[in-house]
Scaffold this motif. Structure first.
Motif: not given
Length: 553
Positions: A86, A93, A96-97, A100, A116, A119-120, A123, A153
């Motif tokens: 993450v 990923e 962690s994907e 997403t 979450e 992570l975002k 990204l 993504i």
């Protein structure tokens, strides 16, 4: 097949089944559902569950169980590695994907929601950094819709792991892009507070440079590539697991034809993320994908002698802009294909490079690919190679204009040949083998030798129509392997693998008949090619083709 909601009794069932799976040996730090599918014909349901475990010794594992007439896929990962995935993308990923776009928390919702958002946020920061690298003079003017981050993504990953798009398309129908967009907009708030981003009506803007102060863009880009190489290698390993998992799931659920049809139609299904980036102009907002009008550009650059442009049709392709142009002059009509060679910068080219990592090097710069297509096409055309005639080239605009070959894609002949009822046209496989051998005899490796790049003309002559990855080297086994193994993924599910035999032998017969080397045929059975094309083709089909190549002649 549709995505459905999770009932309370199903939540209890999944928690209890996970506890039975770990048998009390590991603490379940978090548990969530990452996919759910209603199987109309089966009467049960399919669940994909991510379990984050404390001190799990394997880093990760996968299992597939039947629980109360339902199918349950367990993806288990050690908590430290999950958190590192993450925070840093440590495992590409691949885990962690799964949180997403969509998930339903079952255990420790706060832990999952916190990761979450983290992570975002990461990204989004990486995505705006890539925009600054790709468009150093323009990025501060961009008005970005949150949908950009979602589709970018998907765009980055779908060609390398088609299952992501297969799954995402279902989730979009059930959850909706508006709901997914909310999560990304929420994750952008810390970046707005820090001054990296700002809001402008319903858009986001890059308010300051995401690059380190004093670092030149070219140096930052080189550092970016270097720092992400190991992550992407791990992502390649993860995609192998994800692709094989998807194949296994699709077979088990009776949905393999749907998965394969998605793979075949990726060009049509992937929405360009640049549709959601806009540049202000005097006439309003213009999306980044609308960088030029092809018809107006052609009128400026084409030499005299061309008549009126009466039709412009965009053809498939997400890595290049390809157009079919019809001219009319003195009652006569002519069709040409215009290809604009885009640069595959940022993450856009990484999936392609990783797909063939250690096996084949792809050219990524538009000007390089244009040069390859022009020089190799001209070289082979002058020696009798059946390729489209080059009409015009413009290096400044990175445009190549070539004649349009009327005909049938070879894939439309291969698919019926591999179907239950069979089909006609096996002789065209022999012709394709001869074309490949002719190129090899002239010192050229085609580079992108998929069956979809072969056209059977109305005069029943086979043409090759894409030479942008062609090289003047002796990597001949790559062309053979790509053509045969890629053809194998068109074999319908549960059909005997020996249905691929006639296509394979006809192609190889034509190849050797035209003077191709048996050594290249045998090398096509090597492990490096089996590894590379296992993302697209079932193992039993690959094994069948490899054995024929290994023992042929």
């Amino acid at each position: 097949m549709k995505t459905v909601k999770l009932r309370e009794d199903e939540k209890r069932m999944l928690v209890e089944s996970c506890e039975r799976e770990v048998k009390g040996r590991f603490k379940v730090k978090a548990l969530c559902l990452t996919d759910i599918v209603d199987l109309e014909s089966h009467g049960g349901r399919y669940f994909e569950v991510l379990a984050v475990l404390d001190k799990y010794p394997l880093i990760s594992s996968f299992s597939f169980k039947t629980v109360n007439a339902h199918y349950v896929s367990y993806v288990m990962v050690d908590s430290k590695f999950f958190e590192a995935d993450v925070q840093k993308g440590l495992l590409g990923e691949m885990f962690s994907e799964k949180i997403t776009f969509f998930y339903i928390p079952l255990i420790n919702e706060g832990y999952l929601k916190g990761l979450e958002l983290e992570l975002k946020k990461r990204l989004i920061k990486e995505q705006v950094t890539r925009l600054a690298i790709e468009y150093p003079e323009l990025y501060r003017e961009f008005l970005i819709k949150p949908e950009y981050f979602i589709y970018d993504i998907i765009f980055q990953r779908c060609r390398f792991t088609p299952y992501i798009l297969w799954k995402f398309s279902r989730l979009m129908k059930a959850v909706g892009v508006e709901k997914i967009k909310e999560g990304f907009f929420k994750a952008a708030q810390p970046l707005i507070k820090s001054g990296l981003l700002s809001t402008h009506d319903d858009y986001l803007k890059i308010a300051r440079s995401p690059l380190a102060n004093g670092v030149k863009i070219k140096d930052r880009f080189a550092d970016y590539l270097k720092s992400t190489t190991q992550i992407l290698i791990r992502h390649g390993l993860g995609a192998l697991q994800d692709s094989s998992t998807a194949f296994f799931q699709a077979v088990k659920l009776g949905k393999l034809p749907e998965l394969l049809s998605f793979i075949d139609k990726l060009n049509l299904l992937v929405e360009d993320p640049q549709n959601y980036i806009f540049i202000p102009t005097a006439k309003g907002l213009s999306s980044l994908s609308e960088t030029f009008s092809m018809s107006s550009l052609l009128r400026k650059i084409l030499p005299d002698g061309y008549g009126k442009i009466v039709a412009v049709e965009k053809l498939g392709g997400i890595l290049n802009s390809v157009y079919l142009i019809r001219f009319e002059q003195n009652g006569l009509s002519e069709k040409v294909v215009v290809k604009k060679f885009n640069d595959w910068v940022g993450f856009k080219w990484f999936p392609l490079a990783l797909w063939a990592l250690g096996t084949k090097n792809f050219a990524v710069l538009g000007r390089t690919r244009l040069g390859r297509e022009y020089s190799s096409n001209k070289y082979l055309y002058e020696r009798g190679f059946p390729a489209p005639r080059i009409v015009y080239v413009n290096l400044r605009e990175k445009l190549l204009v070539s004649e349009f070959i009327e005909g049938t894609p070879l894939t439309d002949i291969i698919k019926p040949l591999l179907s239950e009822n069979g089909g006609e046209g096996l002789q065209f496989l022999r012709q394709a083998g001869k074309i490949v051998a002719l190129a090899h005899k002239n010192g050229v490796t085609l580079g992108d030798c998929k069956p979809e790049n072969f056209i059977v003309s109305e005069k029943e002559r086979v043409y090759f129509v894409d030479l942008e990855q062609a090289t003047f080297d002796e990597d001949h086994s790559w062309d053979i392997a790509e053509f045969l193994y890629y053809s194998g993924h068109y074999l319908e599910p549960f059909k005997p693998a020996d249905k691929i035999d006639p296509l394979t032998t006809e192609f190889l017969s034509g190849y050797l008949e035209e003077g191709g080397r048996i050594k290249a045929v045998r090398e096509a059975s090597s492990l490096k090619f089996i590894k590379t094309f296992s993302f697209f083709t079932p193992p039993h089909v690959i094994s069948r083709i490899a054995n024929i190549c290994k023992n042929y002649g």
